[in-house]
Scaffold this motif. Structure first.
Motif, PDB file in Angstrom:
ATOM      1  N   SER B 198      37.126  33.900  32.450  1.00  0.00           N
ATOM      2  CA  SER B 198      36.976  34.073  31.002  1.00  0.00           C
ATOM      3  C   SER B 198      37.278  35.515  30.632  1.00  0.00           C
ATOM      4  O   SER B 198      38.362  35.834  30.184  1.00  0.00           O
ATOM      5  CB  SER B 198      35.593  33.644  30.549  1.00  0.00           C
ATOM      6  N   THR B 199      36.315  36.412  30.825  1.00  0.00           N
ATOM      7  CA  THR B 199      36.607  37.831  30.675  1.00  0.00           C
ATOM      8  C   THR B 199      35.959  38.541  31.851  1.00  0.00           C
ATOM      9  O   THR B 199      35.015  38.036  32.448  1.00  0.00           O
ATOM     10  CB  THR B 199      36.034  38.438  29.370  1.00  0.00           C
ATOM     11  N   PHE B 200      36.471  39.721  32.162  1.00  0.00           N
ATOM     12  CA  PHE B 200      35.937  40.451  33.304  1.00  0.00           C
ATOM     13  C   PHE B 200      34.520  40.929  33.050  1.00  0.00           C
ATOM     14  O   PHE B 200      33.815  41.297  33.970  1.00  0.00           O
ATOM     15  CB  PHE B 200      36.838  41.638  33.637  1.00  0.00           C
ATOM     16  N   SER B 201      34.125  40.949  31.785  1.00  0.00           N
ATOM     17  CA  SER B 201      32.786  41.447  31.503  1.00  0.00           C
ATOM     18  C   SER B 201      31.758  40.321  31.388  1.00  0.00           C
ATOM     19  O   SER B 201      30.626  40.574  31.022  1.00  0.00           O
ATOM     20  CB  SER B 201      32.799  42.309  30.235  1.00  0.00           C
ATOM     21  N   THR B 202      32.149  39.079  31.685  1.00  0.00           N
ATOM     22  CA  THR B 202      31.160  38.000  31.688  1.00  0.00           C
ATOM     23  C   THR B 202      30.386  38.070  33.007  1.00  0.00           C
ATOM     24  O   THR B 202      30.980  37.906  34.074  1.00  0.00           O
ATOM     25  CB  THR B 202      31.844  36.628  31.580  1.00  0.00           C
ATOM     26  N   PRO B 203      29.062  38.326  32.952  1.00  0.00           N
ATOM     27  CA  PRO B 203      28.330  38.650  34.184  1.00  0.00           C
ATOM     28  C   PRO B 203      28.417  37.591  35.277  1.00  0.00           C
ATOM     29  O   PRO B 203      28.717  37.919  36.425  1.00  0.00           O
ATOM     30  CB  PRO B 203      26.894  38.834  33.696  1.00  0.00           C
ATOM     31  N   ASN B 204      28.144  36.310  34.943  1.00  0.00           N
ATOM     32  CA  ASN B 204      28.141  35.299  36.007  1.00  0.00           C
ATOM     33  C   ASN B 204      29.492  35.229  36.709  1.00  0.00           C
ATOM     34  O   ASN B 204      29.572  35.203  37.931  1.00  0.00           O
ATOM     35  CB  ASN B 204      27.814  33.920  35.429  1.00  0.00           C
ATOM     36  N   GLN B 205      30.562  35.174  35.928  1.00  0.00           N
ATOM     37  CA  GLN B 205      31.895  35.045  36.510  1.00  0.00           C
ATOM     38  C   GLN B 205      32.215  36.251  37.400  1.00  0.00           C
ATOM     39  O   GLN B 205      32.740  36.095  38.501  1.00  0.00           O
ATOM     40  CB  GLN B 205      32.951  34.903  35.403  1.00  0.00           C
ATOM     41  N   ALA B 206      31.892  37.442  36.911  1.00  0.00           N
ATOM     42  CA  ALA B 206      32.183  38.641  37.693  1.00  0.00           C
ATOM     43  C   ALA B 206      31.421  38.628  39.016  1.00  0.00           C
ATOM     44  O   ALA B 206      31.938  39.018  40.061  1.00  0.00           O
ATOM     45  CB  ALA B 206      31.830  39.888  36.883  1.00  0.00           C
ATOM     46  N   ARG B 207      30.170  38.124  38.953  1.00  0.00           N
ATOM     47  CA  ARG B 207      29.339  38.047  40.158  1.00  0.00           C
ATOM     48  C   ARG B 207      29.938  37.046  41.159  1.00  0.00           C
ATOM     49  O   ARG B 207      30.080  37.315  42.338  1.00  0.00           O
ATOM     50  CB  ARG B 207      27.938  37.598  39.722  1.00  0.00           C
ATOM     51  N   TRP B 208      30.320  35.869  40.654  1.00  0.00           N
ATOM     52  CA  TRP B 208      30.892  34.865  41.553  1.00  0.00           C
ATOM     53  C   TRP B 208      32.155  35.396  42.225  1.00  0.00           C
ATOM     54  O   TRP B 208      32.368  35.230  43.415  1.00  0.00           O
ATOM     55  CB  TRP B 208      31.254  33.586  40.775  1.00  0.00           C
ATOM     56  N   LEU B 253      52.430  30.489  45.405  1.00  0.00           N
ATOM     57  CA  LEU B 253      51.093  30.191  44.895  1.00  0.00           C
ATOM     58  C   LEU B 253      50.654  28.838  45.417  1.00  0.00           C
ATOM     59  O   LEU B 253      51.303  27.826  45.187  1.00  0.00           O
ATOM     60  CB  LEU B 253      51.100  30.181  43.364  1.00  0.00           C
ATOM     61  N   ASP B 254      49.524  28.839  46.150  1.00  0.00           N
ATOM     62  CA  ASP B 254      49.053  27.570  46.697  1.00  0.00           C
ATOM     63  C   ASP B 254      47.860  27.005  45.941  1.00  0.00           C
ATOM     64  O   ASP B 254      47.605  25.806  46.002  1.00  0.00           O
ATOM     65  CB  ASP B 254      48.663  27.752  48.169  1.00  0.00           C
ATOM     66  N   GLY B 255      47.121  27.873  45.286  1.00  0.00           N
ATOM     67  CA  GLY B 255      45.931  27.362  44.633  1.00  0.00           C
ATOM     68  C   GLY B 255      45.488  28.221  43.464  1.00  0.00           C
ATOM     69  O   GLY B 255      45.776  29.416  43.409  1.00  0.00           O
ATOM     70  N   ILE B 256      44.814  27.587  42.501  1.00  0.00           N
ATOM     71  CA  ILE B 256      44.255  28.305  41.364  1.00  0.00           C
ATOM     72  C   ILE B 256      42.769  27.987  41.277  1.00  0.00           C
ATOM     73  O   ILE B 256      42.375  26.824  41.354  1.00  0.00           O
ATOM     74  CB  ILE B 256      44.932  27.885  40.038  1.00  0.00           C
ATOM     75  N   PHE B 257      41.960  29.032  41.130  1.00  0.00           N
ATOM     76  CA  PHE B 257      40.549  28.840  40.853  1.00  0.00           C
ATOM     77  C   PHE B 257      40.327  28.920  39.352  1.00  0.00           C
ATOM     78  O   PHE B 257      40.803  29.846  38.700  1.00  0.00           O
ATOM     79  CB  PHE B 257      39.715  29.968  41.483  1.00  0.00           C
ATOM     80  N   GLY B 258      39.601  27.968  38.801  1.00  0.00           N
ATOM     81  CA  GLY B 258      39.146  28.093  37.419  1.00  0.00           C
ATOM     82  C   GLY B 258      37.692  28.505  37.446  1.00  0.00           C
ATOM     83  O   GLY B 258      36.876  27.847  38.084  1.00  0.00           O
ATOM     84  N   MET B 259      37.370  29.613  36.788  1.00  0.00           N
ATOM     85  CA  MET B 259      36.006  30.125  36.879  1.00  0.00           C
ATOM     86  C   MET B 259      35.103  29.636  35.760  1.00  0.00           C
ATOM     87  O   MET B 259      33.918  29.941  35.744  1.00  0.00           O
ATOM     88  CB  MET B 259      36.003  31.658  36.883  1.00  0.00           C
ATOM     89  N   THR B 260      35.638  28.935  34.771  1.00  0.00           N
ATOM     90  CA  THR B 260      34.786  28.435  33.694  1.00  0.00           C
ATOM     91  C   THR B 260      35.109  26.974  33.432  1.00  0.00           C
ATOM     92  O   THR B 260      36.159  26.468  33.839  1.00  0.00           O
ATOM     93  CB  THR B 260      35.013  29.192  32.365  1.00  0.00           C
ATOM     94  N   SER B 261      34.216  26.325  32.714  1.00  0.00           N
ATOM     95  CA  SER B 261      34.431  24.919  32.399  1.00  0.00           C
ATOM     96  C   SER B 261      35.560  24.755  31.388  1.00  0.00           C
ATOM     97  O   SER B 261      36.012  23.651  31.132  1.00  0.00           O
ATOM     98  CB  SER B 261      33.145  24.296  31.876  1.00  0.00           C
ATOM     99  N   VAL B 262      36.022  25.856  30.796  1.00  0.00           N
ATOM    100  CA  VAL B 262      37.184  25.797  29.919  1.00  0.00           C
ATOM    101  C   VAL B 262      38.464  26.007  30.731  1.00  0.00           C
ATOM    102  O   VAL B 262      39.459  25.294  30.559  1.00  0.00           O
ATOM    103  CB  VAL B 262      37.087  26.874  28.809  1.00  0.00           C
ATOM    104  N   ALA B 263      38.417  26.975  31.623  1.00  0.00           N
ATOM    105  CA  ALA B 263      39.626  27.351  32.357  1.00  0.00           C
ATOM    106  C   ALA B 263      40.052  26.282  33.366  1.00  0.00           C
ATOM    107  O   ALA B 263      41.243  26.043  33.559  1.00  0.00           O
ATOM    108  CB  ALA B 263      39.400  28.685  33.082  1.00  0.00           C
TER     109      ALA B 263
END
Lengths: 314, 368, 334
Positions: B198-208, B253-263
C-alpha cells in the motif's frame, strides 16, 4: 462591496450555529459541557489556522491547495531536523516552520512571477511537497519527543488547551489586519478587481506573495501542533485538509471569486462544522451520516444566504 | 518558440536523469526482526510481564450491559467489513454487549483520532480499535483509559501502555514465514519476486516486509528480491503497478507478493489478463471472496490470511472478558467463545493463531 | 479577472504558417506531447523493455477511466467552473453498475444506468450552480461529502464480487484494441470535434471566456451550464464503468484524491482554470503523461520513496514550460 450583505451572511450563520448548538445539546447531555467544547477547540485548531490564512488567499481570488502537503512536509522536516540533523528541538521547530514558509513563498513566486493561476500552481506543489515529504522521510516516523513539547498539542494553559490560545490569538490578529488595516483593504481590492488595483498603485504582487507565505506559515504552525498532539510524524499527515479548510472558509461567506470575506465568518463556519461532527457523533449518528449532513449544510447555507442577499439588494 | 520547447525538454530530461541514481529499498521498516526457524520449530517465547495499560477507576462492569464502539482503520473495504461482522456476531452471542462499528471513510490518522475522541465523550464502556498509526493513536487511547474505558486493539497495534490488550491475528514473523515459504514452494529456491504494497509508511505492511526480508535471507538465500512498489489502497493503481512489473521484468519475474487485500486481487487480475498464469505466481494477503475467481482458475494457489471474522470475534470476547474481570494482567490465556482458549503472548497480546492459507480446496468454505 | 483569459487564437491566425498556427493554438498539448516523447526516448534508452507492446497497453489503457472523466471535467472547467465531487461520483456510479449487474438485471442496463444517474446527479449540481448562483466549488464540495458519506452508509463497505463475465467490458478487446483505450480515443476525438465545430460546443468556450458577452450574443447560459454539467455526469458514468469492470471486484471506495488527479490532468493538459480555452485532447494527453511517468519511474529504478516528488517536479516543469511559452512570446502580458 456590499457590507450589509456581508454582515447578513455572518448573522445568519451565527443564528444557524446557535440553533445547531441548542439542538445538539438537547440531543445529548454530554455535548454542551465546558470540557467537551474545549476539547473540540483542541481538535479544530489545525484546520482553523489554515482556514484563517486561506480566508485571505481566497479573498484575493486565489486558492492554496498545497497546505495539506506543506503540513506533511513540515512535520517530516521537524522530525528530521531534530533527530537526524541533531538540532535542539526549539531550533528544529523554527527551522521547520521557516521551511514551510519558504514553501509558501515558492507558491507565491510561481503565481506572481510566472503568472500561473493559483489553482494550477498549488495543485502542482501539492504533488511536489507531498513527494518531498515522502522522499525525505523514507517512510520513517520520528517519535519520542521531550515531555515539554507535548504541552503544545496535549497540554493546557490556564485551563484552556494550549493550541486553542494560538488559534484565538491568530484569529484575532488576522481579523484586525483584514478589517482595519490598509493591507486588509488591499486584499479586498485585489479580489474585487486586480487590474484596477494594479493601476491604482497597490502592491499586488508583494501582497500576494506575502499571503501565500502566510498560508505556508499557518500550515507549518499547524504541522508543529499536529505533531505535538499525536506525538509522531508521518509523511501522509494533513492529506485532504485543504478541502476541509476551504469548506470552512466558503461556509463562512468568503466569496470564492474574491473581494469578500471575513475571518469572523470563517471562524463561525469552522465552529459549525466542528459542532456538527462532534454533536452528531454524540447523538449516535455515524461518521458517514455526519459528512453527508455537513455537505448538505454547506450547500443550503450558501443557497439561503444567496437568496437573502438578492432579495435584500433588490 | 524553439527555445522554450528545448528548455521544456531539458527540464524534463534533467529531472528524470537526476533521479536515476539507484538505491536499494524494500519497503520494510528498520525495527529489529526475528525470523522464525526454517523448519518451523516454534520460537521459544520468553515470558514477559504484562505491559498493557489499565483503565483508571473503572466501574464494576461484571455481567453488566456494556456499549462498545469499534473503530477500524477505515470503513469501505472488505477486510474491515469482515472484522466488524465478527464483532457483531460475538456481541450477539455474548448478549450483554452492544457493539457498533464507526470508522473514518479514509485511512487518515486524524479522522480516526477525532472519532475515538467523540466516543470517549459520549461515554462508551469499551473501545475496539485497529490503529492507522501506532504512536499517533496512543494519546487519545490513554485518555480513554484515564476515563475508565476498556480499550482493546486488533489488527494494528498502538503503543502497549495505551491499551489493555491487543488481539494479534498472527505474529509478523509467522506471516513472513508463511508468505515466503508459499512463494518458494511455487517459484523454487532461485526464483525472483517483486512486491506490491500500500504505502511504505503503513506500519503493518512495513513490518511484514522487513520480517520477510530477514526470513528470506536466512532460509531461502538464493531467492532474488527485485523491488517493492507502492499502490496506495487503490485497486486500479495496484493493477497497473503489477502490470508494469510484469512488463519490466518479463521472464525474470517469477512471483508477485500482494501485501494488502486490495493489492493481491489486483495483482492476480494483472497476471490473469497478461496471460501469465502459471508463469508468474501470486501470493498474498487477501480476503477469500475477492480471490475466488483467481483461485478457481488456478492462477493463484495460496492466499495467506487469518480469518478476519474470527479476529473481530476474538477482540469482542477479549473486551468482554476484561470487563468481567475474567482476563487480568498476568493471565496466560483467555476463553473466546467458539474459538476456545487463546494464548497470551508478548506480555499483553492475545494470539489468534497461525496464519491460514486458503487454497482451492478450502476457499469455498469461507464467505467474507 | 475572467476576461483576461479569453481565447485569442482568432487574433493570431492571420498570416502565420501552419507550424506557428499549430503551436499558437495547441501549444500546451504540444508541450505535453513532447514531454511524453522525451520520456519514451529516455526511458527506452535505459531499458528497451519499456516500449514492449504490453507495457504500451498498460500505459495507454490503464488510466483510460481518468482520461474519460477528464473530458467532462475539461468542459466544466472551460465554462469557468470546477467539480471536486467527481471522484466520489465515480465511486457511487461504479457501485450502482455492479449492484445492477449482480442482481440479475440485463448487462446492458448495468452498463448504461451509471451514465443516466450521473447525468441526473450532475444536472442537480448544474441547476444549483447556474440558477441558484452558488459557486461550483461550494456545490461540489458539498456534493463530495454527500456522495462519499452516502456511498458508505448505503453499501456498508461491502465489496461486490461474482460479477458476470460479460459485464467486465474493460477487460475485453475490440479488433485487438483494449476497450478502455478505444473509449478514451473515440470519446476524446468526438468531444474535441463537437466542441470545435458545433454551435453548442463553441458556446462552452464563449461562456467561459466572457459570460456577459455570451449572454449578449443570445446564448442561454444557464441552460447550457446545466447541460454541460449533465454531460460531465455522463462521462463520469462511462469512467465509472471502465473503473468498475477493469477488475473482478468492485470496491466501495475510490482511489484517494481521484478528483484532484482528474483536475490536475485537465489543467496540465492546457484547459485554462479561468475558463474559455483548452482542448480535451490536452487533458487526455496529460493523463497519458501521468501514466507514462508512473511507469517510467519504475523502469529506470527511481527510488520508490522519491517517486511522488519526481512526479510533482515533472508536473511543475510542464506548468512552467507552458507559462514560459505563453509569456516568452507575448511579453509579460498576463
Amino acid at each position: 462591496m456590499n457590507y450589509r450583505a456581508l454582515l447578513r451572511h455572518e448573522t445568519f450563520l451565527a443564528v444557524l450555529l446557535a440553533i445547531v448548538l441548542v439542538v445538539l445539546a438537547w440531543q445529548s447531555d454530554r455535548f454542551f459541557t465546558v470540557a467537551n467544547l474545549l476539547n473540540q477547540g483542541r481538535l479544530m485548531t489545525e484546520i482553523g489556522l489554515i482556514a484563517i490564512a486561506m480566508t485571505f488567499v481566497i479573498a484575493t481570488g486565489g486558492i492554496d491547495l498545497s497546505v495539506g502537503s506543506i503540513l506533511g512536509l513540515v512535520a517530516i522536516l521537524l522530525g528530521v531536523f531534530w533527530q537526524n540533523v541533531g538540532l535542539p528541538l526549539p531550533l528544529a521547530i523554527v527551522a521547520a516552520i521557516a521551511a514551510g514558509t519558504l514553501a509558501g513563498l515558492f507558491n507565491g513566486l510561481i503565481i506572481t512571477r510566472f503568472k500561473v493561476p493559483p489553482l494550477i500552481a498549488t495543485l502542482a506543489t501539492l504533488a511536489l511537497y507531498r513527494g518531498l515529504a515522502e522522499g525525505i522521510s523514507q517512510a520513517r516516523s520520528v517519535r519520542g519527543y521531550p515531555e515539554w513539547f507535548y504541552v503544545l498539542g496535549q497540554g493546557e494553559v490556564l485551563g484552556i488547551p494550549t493550541q486553542l490560545w494560538i488559534l484565538l490569538i491568530g484569529a484575532l490578529i488576522a481579523s484586525i489586519i483584514l478589517a482595519y488595516t490598509r493591507w486588509g483593504r488591499t486584499v479586498y481590492a485585489i479580489g474585487s478587481n486586480e487590474v484596477a488595483s494594479r493601476f491604482s498603485g497597490l502592491q499586488v504582487e508583494k501582497t500576494k506573495i506575502a499571503l501565500y507565505m502566510a498560508s505556508g506559515f499557518a500550515a507549518s504552525v499547524a504541522a508543529v501542533i499536529f505533531v505535538s498532539r499525536v506525538s509522531t510524524t508521518r509523511s501522509d499527515m494533513g492529506t485532504g485538509i485543504e478541502l476541509d479548510a476551504i469548506t470552512a472558509v466558503v461556509l463562512g461567506g468568503t466569496s470564492i471569486f474574491g473581494g469578500r470575506g471575513t475571518v469572523l465568518g470563517t471562524f463561525i463556519g469552522l465552529c459549525l462544522i466542528q459542532a456538527l461532527k462532534n454533536g452528531l457523533s454524540l447523538a449516535g449518528v455515524k461518521g458517514d451520516g455526519t459528512i453527508m449532513l455537513i455537505g448538505a449544510v454547506l450547500i443550503l447555507a450558501i443557497l439561503i444566504s444567496n437568496v437573502f442577499e438578492r432579495s435584500g439588494s433588490r | 518558440m524553439g527555445r522554450t520547447l528545448v528548455s521544456a525538454l531539458l527540464v524534463l530530461s534533467l529531472s528524470t536523469s537526476l533521479s536515476q541514481a539507484q538505491s536499494t529499498w524494500t519497503g520494510g521498516d528498520d525495527l529489529p526482526t526475528s525470523p522464525l526457524a526454517c523448519d518451523g520449530t516454534p520460537a521459544e517465547a520468553a515470558a514477559q510481564p504484562y505491559d498493557g495499560g489499565e483503565p483508571k477507576n473503572a466501574p464494576d462492569r461484571k455481567g453488566k450491559e456494556i456499549t462498545v464502539v469499534d473503530v477500524p482503520k477505515l470503513v469501505g473495504i472488505g477486510y474491515f467489513n469482515a472484522t466488524s461482522k465478527g464483532i457483531a456476531e460475538a456481541a450477539e452471542a455474548i448478549g450483554n454487549m452492544d457493539a457498533k462499528t464507526d470508522g473514518p471513510s479514509r485511512a487518515n490518522i486524524d479522522d480516526q483520532i477525532t472519532l475515538i475522541d467523540n466516543y470517549i465523550t459520549s461515554g462508551v464502556d469499551g473501545i475496539l480499535f485497529a490503529a492507522n498509526d501506532p504512536v499517533a493513536i496512543s494519546p487519545v487511547l490513554k485518555k480513554a483509559l484515564d476515563q475508565g474505558i476498556l480499550v482493546v486493539g486488533y489488527d494494528a497495534n498502538s503503543q502497549p501502555d495505551a491499551r489493555q490488550w491487543f488481539v494479534n491475528q498472527a505474529e509478523f514473523n509467522g506471516i513472513a514465514k508463511t508468505m515466503i515459504d508459499s512463494m518458494a514452494a511455487e517459484i523454487g529456491e532461485d526464483g525472483s519476486f517483486a512486491i506490491v504494497t500500500s504505502t511504505f509508511s503503513t506500519p503493518n505492511q512495513a513490518r511484514w516486509i522487513a520480517e520477510m526480508e530477514a526470513y528470506q535471507a536466512k532460509c531461502h538465500p538464493n531467492m532474488e528480491w527485485l523491488e517493492t512498489v507502492e499502490a496506495q489502497e487503490d485497486n486500479i493503481l495496484s493493477f497497473n503497478q503489477a502490470n508494469t512489473l510484469i512488463n519490466k521484468y518479463g521472464d525474470d519475474l517469477d512471483g508477485i507478493f500482494g501485501m494488502t487485500s486490495v493489492a493481491t486481487p489486483a495483482a492476480a487480475d494483472a497476471v490473469t489478463q497478461a496471460g501469465e498464469c502459471g508463469n508468474v505466481a501470486v501470493v498474498g494477503l487477501a480476503t477469500p471472496n475477492a480471490m475466488k475467481p483467481y483461485v478457481a482458475a488456478e492462477c493463484v494457489k495460496s492466499v495467506v490470511l487469518w480469518n478476519p471474522v474470527d479476529l473481530g470475534y476474538a477482540a469482542a470476547h477479549v473486551l468482554r472478558a476484561a470487563a468481567d474481570g475474567d482476563l487480568k494482567p498476568g493471565d496466560t490465556s483467555v476463553e473466546a467463545g467458539r474459538l476456545g482458549e487463546l494464548q497470551v503472548i508478548n506480555g499483553s497480546e492475545i494470539l489468534l493463531g497461525a496464519p491460514f492459507v486458503f487454497t482451492k480446496d478450502n476457499i469455498g468454505n469461507f464467505d467474507f | 479577472m475572467m476576461s483576461e483569459a479569453v481565447a485569442q487564437p482568432a487574433r493570431r491566425l492571420r498570416r502565420q504558417n501552419f507550424a506557428q498556427r499549430l503551436f499558437a493554438e495547441y501549444g500546451q498539448e504540444l508541450v505535453v506531447l513532447a514531454a511524453i516523447a522525451v520520456l519514451f526516448v529516455v526511458v527506452t534508452l535505459v531499458n528497451p523493455r519499456f516500449v514492449n507492446p504490453n507495457n504500451l497497453v498498460t500505459i495507454f489503457s490503464g488510466n483510460a477511466y481518468i482520461a474519460v472523466a477528464a473530458i467532462g471535467m475539461a468542459m466544466v472547467i472551460m465554462t469557468g467552473n470546477i467539480d471536486v465531487s467527481v471522484g466520489a461520483l465515480i465511486g457511487v456510479l461504479a457501485t450502482i453498475a455492479g449492484t445492477l449487474a449482480v442482481s440479475g438485471y440485463p448487462i446492458w442496463v448495468a452498463l448504461v444506468a451509471p451514465m443516466f444517474v450521473g447525468m441526473a446527479i450532475n444536472a442537480v449540481i448544474g441547476v444549483l450552480v447556474a440558477y441558484a448562483r452558488i459557486p461550483a466549488i461550494v456545490v461540489t464540495l458539498g456534493a463530495l461529502s454527500i456522495l462519499r458519506g452516502g456511498l458508505i452508509s448505503v453499501t456498508g463497505g461491502t465489496w461486490i464480487t461474482d460479477l458476470p463475465p460479460d459485464f467486465l467490458i474493460a477487460q475485453k478487446r475490440f479488433l485487438s484494441v483494449p476497450v478502455p483505450l478505444l473509449f478514451m480515443i473515440v470519446l476524446t476525438v468526438l468531444a474535441f470535434l463537437w466542441m470545435r465545430y458545433t454551435a453548442f460546443g463553441r458556446s462552452i468556450y464563449a461562456i467561459g471566456g466572457n459570460r456577459e458577452a455570451a449572454v449578449a450574443t443570445g446564448i442561454p447560459v444557464e441552460r447550457r451550464l446545466v447541460t454541460v454539467f449533465a454531460i460531465h455526469g455522463a462521462f463520469a458514468g462511462i469512467a465509472a464503468i471502465l473503473f468498475a469492470t477493469q477488475l473482478q471486484v468492485i470496491q466501495s471506495t475510490v482511489p484517494p484524491n481521484l478528483e484532484l488527479t482528474i483536475i490536475t490532468a485537465t489543467v496540465i493538459g492546457g484547459v485554462s482554470i479561468l475558463g474559455g480555452s483548452g482542448t480535451v485532447i490536452g487533458s487526455t494527453l496529460a493523463t497519458i503523461l501521468f501514466a507514462t511517468i508512473g511507469s517510467a519511474l519504475i523502469f529506470v529504478n527511481v527510488s520508490a520513496y522519491w517517486l511522488r516528488a519526481v512526479i510533482g517536479l515533472l508536473i511543475l516543469a510542464t506548468v512552467l514550460a507552458d507559462m514560459w511559452r505563453r509569456h516568452g512570446r507575448n511579453g509579460a502580458a498576463a
